[in-house]
Design an enzyme around this catalytic site. Structure first.
Site, short mmCIF file in Angstrom:
data_model
loop_
_atom_site.label_atom_id
_atom_site.label_comp_id
_atom_site.label_asym_id
_atom_site.label_seq_id
_atom_site.Cartn_x
_atom_site.Cartn_y
_atom_site.Cartn_z
N ASP A 18 1.01 -1.23 -0.15
CA ASP A 18 0.05 -0.08 -0.09
C ASP A 18 0.95 1.14 -0.01
OD1 ASP A 18 -2.39 1.46 0.37
OD2 ASP A 18 -1.88 1.82 2.51
N ASP A 20 -0.12 5.22 1.29
CA ASP A 20 -0.64 6.09 2.23
C ASP A 20 -0.68 5.20 3.35
OD1 ASP A 20 -1.49 8.73 0.94
OD2 ASP A 20 -1.99 7.22 -0.51
N ASP A 179 -1.59 -0.96 6.47
CA ASP A 179 -1.88 -0.16 7.73
C ASP A 179 -3.13 -0.13 8.10
OD1 ASP A 179 -2.55 3.06 7.51
OD2 ASP A 179 -2.04 1.91 5.51
#
Length: 252
Positions: A18, A20, A179
Site C-alpha cells: 500500500d 498512504d 496499515d
C-alpha cells in the site's frame, strides 16, 4: 502464545505495498484535503470521513458522502492536487525508503526477469506517483491504483491483480504491507501474508484487523539476499509486537 524475540525469517516470492500510511505518512495532507473539500458542503463531515475511510478510494468516499461530485475525471484531478497543495507535511514511514529501494534492487543485482515488488494503492496514479517523487523513490513497474480496479479495498481485487501482474497469481508466498483495516482484509482475502504497520492505528488495533505480523514501522525489516534455486528473497523481521502461528509455520 508467547512471541519469541528471535528474528522472523521468511522466504518470499513477492511483496505488495500500500502507499498512504505504509510508505508515506500522508495523514496530515489527506486530512487537510478533506477539510478543504467540506468547506462548501455542510452535509459532509470531514472528521467522520477521515476517521472511517482510511484505505478507501477517494472516488468511493465521495460517491458515498457527496455523490453529486462523484465524477471520475473530477476526482482524479482533485486527488492529484493533494501532494501539490498539502504535501509539505508528508513524510516517510520510517524504514520504507530503504526497504522499497532494496526490493527494487533485487531485479538488477540478481538479473531477475521481473521485479518482486508491486504497489497496490487506493489512491490515484497521479497522487501516488507524486508521493514517490516527494520521497525520491523509483516507481515500481507494477503500480496498481484506484483506476486499475473495479472494486477497491477491502475487496481483494487490487492485491489479486498485484499477484498476477508479478507472475504469482496461484503460486509462491506473497507478502502485503498495510496499515489499514480495509487493506489488511484485502490482502488476507488475496491469500497473502499480511504485515500490518502500526502507523495510522495502534498495534492492538492493527492486530485486531487480522494482520499476521504487527510491526511499529519498517525500520526493523530488511532484505537478506535472493535464492536462485527456490526463486525467493529472504526477508528478516527484527522488530515486531505480534506474529501468529501461520508466520512461524512459514519460517525457514
Amino acid at each position: 502464545m508467547t512471541i519469541s524475540k528471535k528474528p522472523i525469517i521468511l522466504n518470499l516470492s513477492a511483496a505488495l505495498f500500500d502507499v498512504d500510511g505504509t510508505i508515506v505518512d500522508s495523514t496530515g495532507p489527506i486530512g487537510d484535503f478533506w477539510r478543504a473539500f467540506a468547506k462548501d458542503k455542510p452535509y459532509f463531515d470531514p472528521e467522520y470521513v477521515i476517521d472511517i475511510s482510511h484505505g478507501w478510494r477517494t472516488f468511493d468516499v465521495i460517491a458515498k458522502f457527496a455523490p453529486d461530485f462523484a465524477k471520475p475525471d473530477y476526482v482524479t484531478q482533485l486527488e492529484g492536487s493533494v501532494p501539490d497543495l498539502y504535501g509539505s507535511t508528508a513524510k516517510e514511514i520510517p524504514g520504507s525508503i530503504k526497504l522499497v529501494s532494496d526490493l527494487l534492487k533485487l531485479e538488477r543485482e540478481y538479473s531477475l526477469n521481473n521485479q518482486r515488488i508491486a504497489i497496490a494503492t487506493s489512491g490515484t496514479y497521479l497522487m501516488a506517483t507524486k508521493w514517490f517523487k516527494i520521497l525520491g523513490l523509483e516507481v515500481p513497474k507494477v503500480f496498481i491504483t484506484a483506476e486499475s480496479v473495479q472494486k477497491g479495498k477491502p475487496d481483494p481485487e487490487p492485491y489479486l491483480l498485484g499477484r498476477s501482474s508479478l507472475g504469482y497469481e496461484k503460486k509462491g508466498t506473497v507478502v502485503v504491507f498495510e496499515d489499514a483495516q480495509a487493506g489488511i482484509e484485502a490482502g488476507l482475502a488475496a491469500d497473502c501474508l499480511v504485515i500490518g504497520i502500526a502507523s495510522t492505528y495502534n498495534k492492538d488495533e492493527v492486530k485486531s484487523f487480522g494482520a499476521d505480523i504487527v510491526v511499529p514501522s519498517l525500520e526493523g525489516i530488511h532484505v537478506d539476499g535472493y535464492d536462485k534455486e527456490s526463486d525467493t528473497f529472504r526477508l528478516v523481521i527484527n522488530d515486531y509486537s505480534f506474529a501468529n502461528e501461520r508466520v512461524f509455520q512459514l519460517q525457514t
